[in-house]
Design an enzyme around this catalytic site. Structure first.
Site, PDB file in Angstrom:
ATOM      1  CG  ASN A 151      -0.254  -0.227   2.514  1.00  0.00           C
ATOM      2  OD1 ASN A 151       0.409  -1.244   2.703  1.00  0.00           O
ATOM      3  ND2 ASN A 151      -0.359   0.726   3.421  1.00  0.00           N
ATOM      4  CB  ALA A 200     -16.167  -2.320   0.134  1.00  0.00           C
ATOM      5  CB  THR A 237     -27.590  -8.237  12.234  1.00  0.00           C
ATOM      6  OG1 THR A 237     -28.237  -8.886  13.326  1.00  0.00           O
ATOM      7  CG2 THR A 237     -28.605  -7.939  11.141  1.00  0.00           C
ATOM      8  CB  CYS A 326      -2.174   4.147   9.823  1.00  0.00           C
ATOM      9  SG  CYS A 326      -2.901   3.078   8.616  1.00  0.00           S
TER      10      CYS A 326
END
Ligand code: PLP
Length: 374
Positions: A151, A200, A237, A326
């Site tokens: 990255n 995503a 969920t 970060c």
């Protein structure tokens, strides 16, 4: 003022079609996929269609895709379960992995007293494959964890080659593919990898959702416990709207891959040309032929300019990054650059410029004139 976003390795802009799809699902398909009534069944069917679509683009079976909240979670799950449940006694990784892998491996080493070996890094940031083979000659149950596309510097690992080496030595192979999923073809039928992960928001989808590819019969056990969602492997969920957005983003990324890759590659070449003209002493960190979405460069600026460089660009509406996101704001040098650069070069200012198909030549021109103004 026109804003210029050149920090696409940190995160990407969501495609409008993705927002559209997510909005519809949030407004209309709000059932809980675990409920047995029609609302639930509808949500469940949307969820499974998303899974199938993702699996189709990566050429694996839908059961092998497990949804998670992000790439970090997927990496943590795989590494931890490999040690705790698959009884891996050693992890071979590298010091230039993302912290989602590096810090997890360090935590596992403390908790389980496993052996951790770091494969050597060449000065251009590539993994030294000869060293990997040497390390693998030791017979001990091993997981190799090496990222596909770095990255920060965009170096690319040959997944096929490393996967075959791992197979020859009966080692499991996990690859953090967060920077490559949606940006290059990945064929999991033929690639000899056991686990990969995706996020995503790196391919123009929503934040807070990702997935793990876990090859059939791997024996992984869940990180935490609850309901039966994701076959009990990832209870909680399901975030149906996020998952739908992720599947749509991946579909669009692969549908447009060729044209967008061409466009971005041309922008990257154009930027290198402009740097050669305006800052001929600049150097590329990593390989000359690194991944097309990332360029990391050392700029020939005096040290006193370094601290203000990102700030100055930001004032002009230009977003780039120093090392990984970060660490922005921190004065520590990037752990990736620290592994590969000489002490002298480490003191010099390095910038990571990362592209998407939304960027234009004008963005590059504005970035160059922003740099010239420093
Ligand atoms: N791995 C790599 C290579 C990354 O670039 C990132 C994001 O910065 C992650 C993992 C973490 O992904 P997420 O933001 O989904 O937790």
């Amino acid at each position: 003022m026109k804003k210029v976003y050149l920090d696409n390795a940190a995160t990407t802009q969501i495609r409008p079609e993705v927002i559209q799809e997510m909005t519809t699902v949030m407004a209309e398909d709000y059932g809980n996929p675990s409920s047995t009534h029609s609302f639930g069944r509808n949500a469940k069917s949307i969820l499974e269609l998303s899974r199938k679509s993702i699996a189709k683009h990566l050429n694996c079976s839908a059961q092998e895709i497990i949804f998670t909240s992000c790439g970090t979670e997927a990496n943590n799950w795989i590494l931890r379960s490999a040690v705790r449940d698959l009884k891996v006694k050693r992890i071979i990784t590298s010091k230039i992995e993302h912290h989602a892998v590096l810090h997890t491996v360090q935590a596992l080493q403390r908790e389980y007293d496993i052996q951790v070996d770091y494969v050597a890094i060449k000065p251009n940031g590539e993994i030294d494959i000869t060293d990997l083979v040497e390390l693998l000659s030791q017979e001990i149950l091993t997981l190799v964890s090496l990222m596909h596309v770095n990255n920060e510097i965009g170096t690319v690992l040959d997944l096929d080659r490393v996967g075959r080496i791992c197979q020859q030595h009966n080692a499991l192979f996990h690859s953090d593919t967060v920077q490559s999923v949606g940006k290059t073809e990945i064929d999991l039928k033929t690639l000899p990898v056991d686990f990969i992960v995706a996020s995503a928001h790196k391919f123009h989808g929503p934040k807070g959702v990702g997935f793990a590819f876990v090859r059939k019969n791997s024996g992984l056990q869940p990180l935490f416990f609850g309901g039966e969602q994701e076959k009990g492997l990832r209870p909680g969920t399901e975030a149906v709207h996020q998952i739908v957005g992720m599947a749509k983003a991946l579909e669009l990324s692969y549908r447009n891959l060729e044209t967008e890759r061409k466009h971005i590659s041309e922008l990257k070449s154009y930027l290198i040309e402009q740097l050669e003209i305006e800052f001929p002493a600049f150097e590329i960190n990593g390989t000359q032929d690194g991944f097309y979405t990332v360029l990391n460069v050392i700029l020939p600026f005096l040290e006193d300019k370094i601290a203000m460089m990102l700030f100055n660009l930001d004032m002009k509406g230009i977003a780039v990054s120093r090392g990984s996101a970060c660490q922005s704001g921190s004065i520590r040098p990037s752990h990736v650059l620290a592994e590969m650069l000489s002490d002298e070069n480490l003191k010099k200012p390095s910038l990571r410029i990362s592209f998407s198909h939304y960027n234009t030549k004008e963005d590059i021109d504005l970035f160059i004139s922003g740099l010239k103004g420093i």
